[in-house]
Design a protein around this motif. Structure first.
Motif, PDB file in Angstrom:
ATOM      1  N   GLU A 284      -1.950  -1.291   0.667  1.00 25.85           N
ATOM      2  CA  GLU A 284      -0.583  -1.056   0.232  1.00 25.85           C
ATOM      3  C   GLU A 284       0.020  -2.388  -0.218  1.00 25.85           C
ATOM      4  O   GLU A 284      -0.026  -3.376   0.520  1.00 25.85           O
ATOM      5  CB  GLU A 284       0.207  -0.489   1.420  1.00 25.85           C
ATOM      6  CG  GLU A 284       1.671  -0.262   1.159  1.00 25.85           C
ATOM      7  CD  GLU A 284       2.393   0.200   2.421  1.00 25.85           C
ATOM      8  OE1 GLU A 284       2.569   1.411   2.581  1.00 25.85           O
ATOM      9  OE2 GLU A 284       2.775  -0.674   3.234  1.00 25.85           O
ATOM     10  N   LEU A 285       0.572  -2.409  -1.425  1.00 29.95           N
ATOM     11  CA  LEU A 285       1.305  -3.570  -1.922  1.00 29.95           C
ATOM     12  C   LEU A 285       2.750  -3.140  -2.095  1.00 29.95           C
ATOM     13  O   LEU A 285       3.031  -2.199  -2.848  1.00 29.95           O
ATOM     14  CB  LEU A 285       0.724  -4.066  -3.248  1.00 29.95           C
ATOM     15  CG  LEU A 285       1.390  -5.302  -3.862  1.00 29.95           C
ATOM     16  CD1 LEU A 285       1.276  -6.512  -2.940  1.00 29.95           C
ATOM     17  CD2 LEU A 285       0.774  -5.606  -5.220  1.00 29.95           C
TER      18      LEU A 285
ATOM     19  N   PHE B 192       6.456 -10.208  -1.322  1.00 31.05           N
ATOM     20  CA  PHE B 192       5.710  -8.963  -1.268  1.00 31.05           C
ATOM     21  C   PHE B 192       4.804  -8.962  -0.048  1.00 31.05           C
ATOM     22  O   PHE B 192       4.517 -10.013   0.531  1.00 31.05           O
ATOM     23  CB  PHE B 192       4.897  -8.792  -2.566  1.00 31.05           C
ATOM     24  CG  PHE B 192       5.790  -8.742  -3.776  1.00 31.05           C
ATOM     25  CD1 PHE B 192       6.259  -7.531  -4.252  1.00 31.05           C
ATOM     26  CD2 PHE B 192       6.199  -9.901  -4.406  1.00 31.05           C
ATOM     27  CE1 PHE B 192       7.120  -7.481  -5.344  1.00 31.05           C
ATOM     28  CE2 PHE B 192       7.052  -9.865  -5.501  1.00 31.05           C
ATOM     29  CZ  PHE B 192       7.510  -8.651  -5.970  1.00 31.05           C
ATOM     30  N   ARG B 193       4.362  -7.752   0.332  1.00 32.41           N
ATOM     31  CA  ARG B 193       3.510  -7.587   1.511  1.00 32.41           C
ATOM     32  C   ARG B 193       2.234  -6.863   1.112  1.00 32.41           C
ATOM     33  O   ARG B 193       2.278  -5.852   0.404  1.00 32.41           O
ATOM     34  CB  ARG B 193       4.260  -6.773   2.575  1.00 32.41           C
ATOM     35  CG  ARG B 193       3.489  -6.620   3.875  1.00 32.41           C
ATOM     36  CD  ARG B 193       4.248  -5.771   4.841  1.00 32.41           C
ATOM     37  NE  ARG B 193       4.042  -4.366   4.489  1.00 32.41           N
ATOM     38  CZ  ARG B 193       4.555  -3.341   5.135  1.00 32.41           C
ATOM     39  NH1 ARG B 193       5.345  -3.540   6.161  1.00 32.41           N
ATOM     40  NH2 ARG B 193       4.305  -2.108   4.756  1.00 32.41           N
ATOM     41  N   TRP B 194       1.087  -7.357   1.574  1.00 29.48           N
ATOM     42  CA  TRP B 194      -0.222  -6.750   1.341  1.00 29.48           C
ATOM     43  C   TRP B 194      -0.744  -6.276   2.690  1.00 29.48           C
ATOM     44  O   TRP B 194      -0.881  -7.060   3.623  1.00 29.48           O
ATOM     45  CB  TRP B 194      -1.171  -7.773   0.724  1.00 29.48           C
ATOM     46  CG  TRP B 194      -2.571  -7.316   0.517  1.00 29.48           C
ATOM     47  CD1 TRP B 194      -3.671  -7.705   1.227  1.00 29.48           C
ATOM     48  CD2 TRP B 194      -3.061  -6.411  -0.487  1.00 29.48           C
ATOM     49  NE1 TRP B 194      -4.791  -7.099   0.728  1.00 29.48           N
ATOM     50  CE2 TRP B 194      -4.448  -6.311  -0.322  1.00 29.48           C
ATOM     51  CE3 TRP B 194      -2.444  -5.679  -1.504  1.00 29.48           C
ATOM     52  CZ2 TRP B 194      -5.239  -5.501  -1.137  1.00 29.48           C
ATOM     53  CZ3 TRP B 194      -3.230  -4.883  -2.313  1.00 29.48           C
ATOM     54  CH2 TRP B 194      -4.603  -4.797  -2.130  1.00 29.48           C
ATOM     55  N   SER B 195      -0.996  -4.970   2.799  1.00 33.99           N
ATOM     56  CA  SER B 195      -1.426  -4.376   4.067  1.00 33.99           C
ATOM     57  C   SER B 195      -2.621  -3.467   3.857  1.00 33.99           C
ATOM     58  O   SER B 195      -2.788  -2.885   2.786  1.00 33.99           O
ATOM     59  CB  SER B 195      -0.289  -3.538   4.675  1.00 33.99           C
ATOM     60  OG  SER B 195       0.877  -4.291   4.809  1.00 33.99           O
TER      61      SER B 195
ATOM     62  N   LYS C 179      -4.336   1.765   8.082  1.00 30.04           N
ATOM     63  CA  LYS C 179      -5.271   1.987   9.187  1.00 30.04           C
ATOM     64  C   LYS C 179      -6.110   3.231   8.964  1.00 30.04           C
ATOM     65  O   LYS C 179      -7.285   3.267   9.329  1.00 30.04           O
ATOM     66  CB  LYS C 179      -4.520   2.069  10.516  1.00 30.04           C
ATOM     67  CG  LYS C 179      -3.925   0.734  10.922  1.00 30.04           C
ATOM     68  CD  LYS C 179      -3.184   0.834  12.237  1.00 30.04           C
ATOM     69  CE  LYS C 179      -2.612  -0.523  12.613  1.00 30.04           C
ATOM     70  NZ  LYS C 179      -1.801  -0.440  13.845  1.00 30.04           N
ATOM     71  N   LYS C 180      -5.496   4.253   8.363  1.00 31.72           N
ATOM     72  CA  LYS C 180      -6.203   5.495   8.074  1.00 31.72           C
ATOM     73  C   LYS C 180      -5.664   6.046   6.758  1.00 31.72           C
ATOM     74  O   LYS C 180      -4.451   6.169   6.610  1.00 31.72           O
ATOM     75  CB  LYS C 180      -5.965   6.506   9.199  1.00 31.72           C
ATOM     76  CG  LYS C 180      -6.641   7.831   8.999  1.00 31.72           C
ATOM     77  CD  LYS C 180      -6.320   8.799  10.130  1.00 31.72           C
ATOM     78  CE  LYS C 180      -6.933  10.152   9.834  1.00 31.72           C
ATOM     79  NZ  LYS C 180      -6.492  11.158  10.785  1.00 31.72           N
ATOM     80  N   PRO C 181      -6.546   6.370   5.805  1.00 33.64           N
ATOM     81  CA  PRO C 181      -6.048   6.987   4.569  1.00 33.64           C
ATOM     82  C   PRO C 181      -5.423   8.349   4.887  1.00 33.64           C
ATOM     83  O   PRO C 181      -6.044   9.193   5.542  1.00 33.64           O
ATOM     84  CB  PRO C 181      -7.295   7.156   3.707  1.00 33.64           C
ATOM     85  CG  PRO C 181      -8.318   6.253   4.312  1.00 33.64           C
ATOM     86  CD  PRO C 181      -7.979   6.146   5.765  1.00 33.64           C
TER      87      PRO C 181
ATOM     88  N   GLU D 257       3.181   0.965  12.399  1.00 30.14           N
ATOM     89  CA  GLU D 257       2.093   1.531  13.226  1.00 30.14           C
ATOM     90  C   GLU D 257       0.960   2.131  12.376  1.00 30.14           C
ATOM     91  O   GLU D 257      -0.110   2.432  12.897  1.00 30.14           O
ATOM     92  CB  GLU D 257       2.627   2.566  14.221  1.00 30.14           C
ATOM     93  CG  GLU D 257       3.297   3.774  13.612  1.00 30.14           C
ATOM     94  CD  GLU D 257       4.797   3.608  13.387  1.00 30.14           C
ATOM     95  OE1 GLU D 257       5.451   4.639  13.171  1.00 30.14           O
ATOM     96  OE2 GLU D 257       5.318   2.475  13.412  1.00 30.14           O
ATOM     97  N   HIS D 258       1.181   2.284  11.076  1.00 34.25           N
ATOM     98  CA  HIS D 258       0.161   2.866  10.197  1.00 34.25           C
ATOM     99  C   HIS D 258      -0.547   1.837   9.315  1.00 34.25           C
ATOM    100  O   HIS D 258      -1.457   2.199   8.561  1.00 34.25           O
ATOM    101  CB  HIS D 258       0.789   3.939   9.302  1.00 34.25           C
ATOM    102  CG  HIS D 258       1.216   5.141  10.071  1.00 34.25           C
ATOM    103  ND1 HIS D 258       0.358   6.162  10.410  1.00 34.25           N
ATOM    104  CD2 HIS D 258       2.427   5.486  10.591  1.00 34.25           C
ATOM    105  CE1 HIS D 258       1.005   7.087  11.097  1.00 34.25           C
ATOM    106  NE2 HIS D 258       2.265   6.699  11.225  1.00 34.25           N
ATOM    107  N   VAL D 259      -0.123   0.576   9.395  1.00 30.46           N
ATOM    108  CA  VAL D 259      -0.739  -0.457   8.558  1.00 30.46           C
ATOM    109  C   VAL D 259      -1.056  -1.705   9.379  1.00 30.46           C
ATOM    110  O   VAL D 259      -0.459  -1.958  10.425  1.00 30.46           O
ATOM    111  CB  VAL D 259       0.160  -0.868   7.366  1.00 30.46           C
ATOM    112  CG1 VAL D 259       0.359   0.278   6.402  1.00 30.46           C
ATOM    113  CG2 VAL D 259       1.478  -1.447   7.820  1.00 30.46           C
TER     114      VAL D 259
END
Length: 187
Positions: free
Chosen positions: A76-77, A124-127, A130-132, A148-150
């Motif tokens: 995710e960007l 910006f944030r690059w993550s 954790k689960k598609p 909690e998802h990244v």
């Protein structure tokens, strides 16, 4: 008569080829959740023309989030806000970090000067997700995804730290070979 038909056919074929040059090819692939996404191409993320609202960074700043997949992971960007950066005159320092900052100050379009010593810059944030998750689920829990998802890999990235290539993206010096890409908005 046969000669005229051949010339007409050649002219029509030539005209069709000319028109095809301006058609952008888009290939659909299925993502890690078996949903249709666009196959990664630098043309998908490249800035479109000279109008700032069409720049990828501007789209992210307006609330869209860019999801990118390798063959096994989803990333995710997203726009992470603005941060204050001290503006250093060129005559005061020559280290590489300062030179990078000064070069950024001269060439960036995503900044707004606030006073003589400081400027606001977009970050910006690059993550890694954790689960598609399917898009419907992602929209229900929030775009960009909640913490909690990244797993955040890089925070406070300058747009210049995101370098697109024909095969993927370099983020803060690390290459990610990409397969698919998809813009999602909060709405």
């Amino acid at each position: 008569m046969a000669v005229e038909r051949t010339m007409t056919t050649r002219a029509a074929a030539s005209n069709a080829l000319r028109q095809q040059r301006f058609v952008r090819e888009v290939t659909i692939q299925y993502n890690l959740c078996n949903e249709p996404w666009i196959k990664y191409s630098i043309s998908i993320v490249a800035d479109k023309g000279l109008k700032k609202p069409l720049y990828t960074s501007a789209r992210l700043k307006k609330g869209e989030v860019l999801y990118l997949e390798t063959h096994s992971c989803r990333y995710e960007l997203s726009f992470a806000g603005e941060k204050m950066v001290k503006a250093v005159p060129a005559s005061e320092s020559h280290d590489t970090e300062t030179e990078k900052s000064q070069n950024h100050l001269l060439h960036s379009t995503n900044e707004e000067k606030t006073d003589g010593d400081n400027i606001m810059t977009d970050v910006f944030r690059w993550s890694r997700c954790k689960k598609p998750l399917p898009q419907k689920v992602m929209r229900s829990i929030g775009i960009p995804l909640p913490p909690e998802h990244v797993e955040v890999i890089e925070e406070n990235l300058d747009w210049e730290d995101v370098q697109w290539s024909q095969t993927g993206v370099w983020i803060a010096g690390k290459e990610y070979t990409l397969a698919r890409v998809h813009f999602l908005s909060k709405d």
